[in-house]
Design an enzyme around this catalytic site. Sequence first.
Site, PDB file in Angstrom:
ATOM      1  N   CYS A   1       0.834  -1.198   0.000  1.00 30.52           N
ATOM      2  CA  CYS A   1       0.000   0.000   0.000  1.00 30.52           C
ATOM      3  C   CYS A   1       0.875   1.258   0.000  1.00 30.52           C
ATOM      4  O   CYS A   1       1.636   1.480  -0.928  1.00 30.52           O
ATOM      5  CB  CYS A   1      -0.979  -0.044   1.175  1.00 30.52           C
ATOM      6  SG  CYS A   1      -2.309   1.166   1.101  1.00 30.52           S
ATOM      7  N   ALA A   2       0.784   2.078   1.029  1.00 25.51           N
ATOM      8  CA  ALA A   2       1.606   3.286   1.103  1.00 25.51           C
ATOM      9  C   ALA A   2       3.015   2.990   1.616  1.00 25.51           C
ATOM     10  O   ALA A   2       3.943   3.776   1.397  1.00 25.51           O
ATOM     11  CB  ALA A   2       0.944   4.327   2.011  1.00 25.51           C
TER      12      ALA A   2
END
Length: 188
Positions: free
Chosen positions: A104-105
């Site tokens: 994800c991030a």
Amino acid sequence: MSRAVVFLADGFEEVEALTVVDLLRRAGIEVVTVSISDSLTLVGRSHIEVGADVMFGDLQHPEQADMFILPGGQPGTTYLGEHEGVAKTLAAANEAKKYICAICAAPTVLAKQGYLKGRKAACYPGLENVLEENGAEPVTDEEVVKDGRFITSRGVGTAIPFALKLIKVLAGEDRAREIGRSIVYKAE
């Protein structure tokens, strides 16, 4: 037995972290969840409380782990990127040629610390510029990207294939397929 360490901070993405922990444990891989916050009890981005196995300062023998994993979520990813202990642990893991993984991030943390320079990587859509600014080559058409010892993935919807890729690396393709079948998911 292989050993993996999952770093957790308040605001982590619950699905990404717990899917990885669950599936790796089903595969017989030792997984240690490590709180980098002020408590063993963390609150994820969706306000779900989760208990970590150990506090960062109590992590025993990180050098014996085969893999280090960073889940995404905000502000959890920001906290992971700011934590000096995590940075030092990842530097030692990189030096020892261990697997370093993020979803994800969280691949932005690896990019900013220089680990993805010259490598292909996936991340949450819209954060590809952070990878590019730090010398990585964003991949947007694959759920999970493995480039050398670095494994990255895109987000909640790719948590299962991400976890299965980690199992494949640590326990073999047959074990990853077996776990995939056991959860009614087609493993790669």
